[in-house]
Design an enzyme around this catalytic site. Sequence first.
Site, PDB file in Angstrom:
ATOM      1  N   LYS A  13       0.806  -1.232   0.000  1.00 50.48           N
ATOM      2  CA  LYS A  13       0.000   0.000   0.000  1.00 50.48           C
ATOM      3  C   LYS A  13       0.839   1.281   0.000  1.00 50.48           C
ATOM      4  O   LYS A  13       0.441   2.281  -0.582  1.00 50.48           O
ATOM      5  CB  LYS A  13      -0.927   0.015   1.217  1.00 50.48           C
ATOM      6  CG  LYS A  13      -2.106  -0.919   1.079  1.00 50.48           C
ATOM      7  CD  LYS A  13      -2.999  -0.777   2.286  1.00 50.48           C
ATOM      8  CE  LYS A  13      -4.363  -1.320   1.983  1.00 50.48           C
ATOM      9  NZ  LYS A  13      -5.373  -0.900   2.949  1.00 50.48           N
ATOM     10  N   GLY A  29      -2.222   2.732  12.672  1.00 50.09           N
ATOM     11  CA  GLY A  29      -1.661   2.144  11.458  1.00 50.09           C
ATOM     12  C   GLY A  29      -2.466   2.554  10.232  1.00 50.09           C
ATOM     13  O   GLY A  29      -3.158   3.588  10.242  1.00 50.09           O
ATOM     14  N   THR A  49       1.955   2.447  20.695  1.00 49.09           N
ATOM     15  CA  THR A  49       3.159   3.252  20.449  1.00 49.09           C
ATOM     16  C   THR A  49       2.716   4.694  20.232  1.00 49.09           C
ATOM     17  O   THR A  49       2.204   5.042  19.162  1.00 49.09           O
ATOM     18  CB  THR A  49       3.899   2.732  19.195  1.00 49.09           C
ATOM     19  OG1 THR A  49       4.004   1.313  19.292  1.00 49.09           O
ATOM     20  CG2 THR A  49       5.269   3.365  19.052  1.00 49.09           C
ATOM     21  N   GLY A  73     -16.583  -4.871  11.053  1.00 46.14           N
ATOM     22  CA  GLY A  73     -15.868  -4.278   9.928  1.00 46.14           C
ATOM     23  C   GLY A  73     -16.300  -4.715   8.539  1.00 46.14           C
ATOM     24  O   GLY A  73     -15.733  -4.249   7.542  1.00 46.14           O
TER      25      GLY A  73
HETATM   26  P1  ATR Z   1      -3.276  -1.955   9.631  1.00 50.26           P
HETATM   27  O1  ATR Z   1      -2.842  -1.573   8.254  1.00 50.26           O
HETATM   28  O2  ATR Z   1      -4.238  -3.111   9.669  1.00 50.26           O
HETATM   29  O3  ATR Z   1      -3.771  -0.786  10.415  1.00 50.26           O
HETATM   30  P2  ATR Z   1      -0.763  -1.759  10.999  1.00 50.26           P
HETATM   31  O4  ATR Z   1      -0.442  -0.572  10.185  1.00 50.26           O
HETATM   32  O5  ATR Z   1       0.279  -2.787  11.245  1.00 50.26           O
HETATM   33  O6  ATR Z   1      -1.985  -2.548  10.370  1.00 50.26           O
HETATM   34  O7  ATR Z   1      -1.343  -1.249  12.408  1.00 50.26           O
HETATM   35  C1  ATR Z   1      -1.692  -2.115  13.442  1.00 50.26           C
HETATM   36  C2  ATR Z   1      -2.244  -1.315  14.608  1.00 50.26           C
HETATM   37  O8  ATR Z   1      -2.619  -2.235  15.663  1.00 50.26           O
HETATM   38  C3  ATR Z   1      -1.231  -0.377  15.245  1.00 50.26           C
HETATM   39  O9  ATR Z   1      -1.906   0.744  15.782  1.00 50.26           O
HETATM   40  C4  ATR Z   1      -0.636  -1.242  16.367  1.00 50.26           C
HETATM   41  O10 ATR Z   1      -0.072  -0.520  17.423  1.00 50.26           O
HETATM   42  P3  ATR Z   1       1.471  -0.035  17.349  1.00 50.26           P
HETATM   43  O11 ATR Z   1       1.488   1.204  16.519  1.00 50.26           O
HETATM   44  O12 ATR Z   1       1.851   0.201  18.754  1.00 50.26           O
HETATM   45  O13 ATR Z   1       2.241  -1.178  16.727  1.00 50.26           O
HETATM   46  C5  ATR Z   1      -1.870  -1.946  16.841  1.00 50.26           C
HETATM   47  N1  ATR Z   1      -1.563  -3.201  17.543  1.00 50.26           N
HETATM   48  C6  ATR Z   1      -1.167  -4.362  16.983  1.00 50.26           C
HETATM   49  N2  ATR Z   1      -0.996  -5.315  17.942  1.00 50.26           N
HETATM   50  C7  ATR Z   1      -1.282  -4.716  19.127  1.00 50.26           C
HETATM   51  C8  ATR Z   1      -1.313  -5.164  20.490  1.00 50.26           C
HETATM   52  N3  ATR Z   1      -1.005  -6.425  20.818  1.00 50.26           N
HETATM   53  N4  ATR Z   1      -1.683  -4.278  21.438  1.00 50.26           N
HETATM   54  C9  ATR Z   1      -2.014  -3.001  21.116  1.00 50.26           C
HETATM   55  N5  ATR Z   1      -2.012  -2.520  19.854  1.00 50.26           N
HETATM   56  C10 ATR Z   1      -1.645  -3.358  18.867  1.00 50.26           C
END
Ligand code: ATR
Length: 294
Positions: A72, A135, A159, A254
């Site tokens: 993407k 994300g 984060t 979703g």
């Molecule tokens: P997408 O394109 O599906 O949004 P991504 O860009 O990898 O995928 O984003 C994943 C999101 O889920 C992020 O906000 C991530 O938090 P971080 O920015 O801290 O990585 C969040 N996420 C994934 N696993 C998580 C977990 N175990 N606990 C809290 N947040 C999580």
Amino acid sequence: MAEIDSSTKVLGLIGDPVSGSLSPRLQNRAIDRLGLDYRYFAFPVKEGRVNEAVIGAKELGLKGLNVTVPHKKTVVEYTDNLSRAARVMGAINTITFAEEGEIEGDNTDWKGFLKSLELHEFDPEGKRCLVFGAGGAASGVVYGLVRRGARRIVIVNRTESKGVDLARKMEGLSLGVDLDVRPLTGSDIGKRIERSDLVVNATSVGMGATEGEAVWEDGDGFHSGQLVYDLIYNPSPTKFLKLADDGGADTIDGLDMLILQGLESLKKWTGEEFESGEKVDELRRYLRDSGGLN
Ligand code: ATR
């Protein structure tokens, strides 16, 4: 469905993997319902081969492509024009090969999100919203809410710095929206949920390896009169939605957003609109009933 012949136009999806994608079933069903002479295929494309895939698709006369993980962002550099949404988000989910030969990049996630809210008769204008995640999925949601005039958006992310980056991307668009970023560990999250009209889970917590978990485990702050949206559609409902439901909130999974962002892409490629809520209901039933989803 129209018979395939030399005039049939080709659409597709590039990503890696693409084997589990619902898009071919969704798009071909919609194409069938609209009576169009198109077919939609999934093309696995390895990282590092996106340019070749896009140029090849253009030369073969494809009308358009959806783009999914992991391409993407990288595909942005192989397009000639970017929509404002794709530019702000720095990510593309829809490529259109224009008649004049240009490669246009767009992102329809935010439109699909807003349309799904419309179907549920929720207008974000002037509303207080809270979004978990920062994300790709979250950026579509936040962009949509900013564009539609939300009053306040709180981004809550594990984060925090990624939340700050996402909020910064929206600067310059800012139509008077109050954007705030909090870490997931913040002690005031429950209160902030309580004060929100709309709460969205745009993290991946609740699917795959984290199935059965919720990004907001203690469930504080959910209440009636509030809309709680989980971008996850498999499983459905997620634990996040169950907690919201226990608190008395209205919930959406979703699948509508997935369907509606796909239909926005199809509209870009064919000019044909698949509007009514009833038809979207039919697509939702079809995807749920024809396997691959819980
Ligand atoms: P997408 O394109 O599906 O949004 P991504 O860009 O990898 O995928 O984003 C994943 C999101 O889920 C992020 O906000 C991530 O938090 P971080 O920015 O801290 O990585 C969040 N996420 C994934 N696993 C998580 C977990 N175990 N606990 C809290 N947040 C999580």
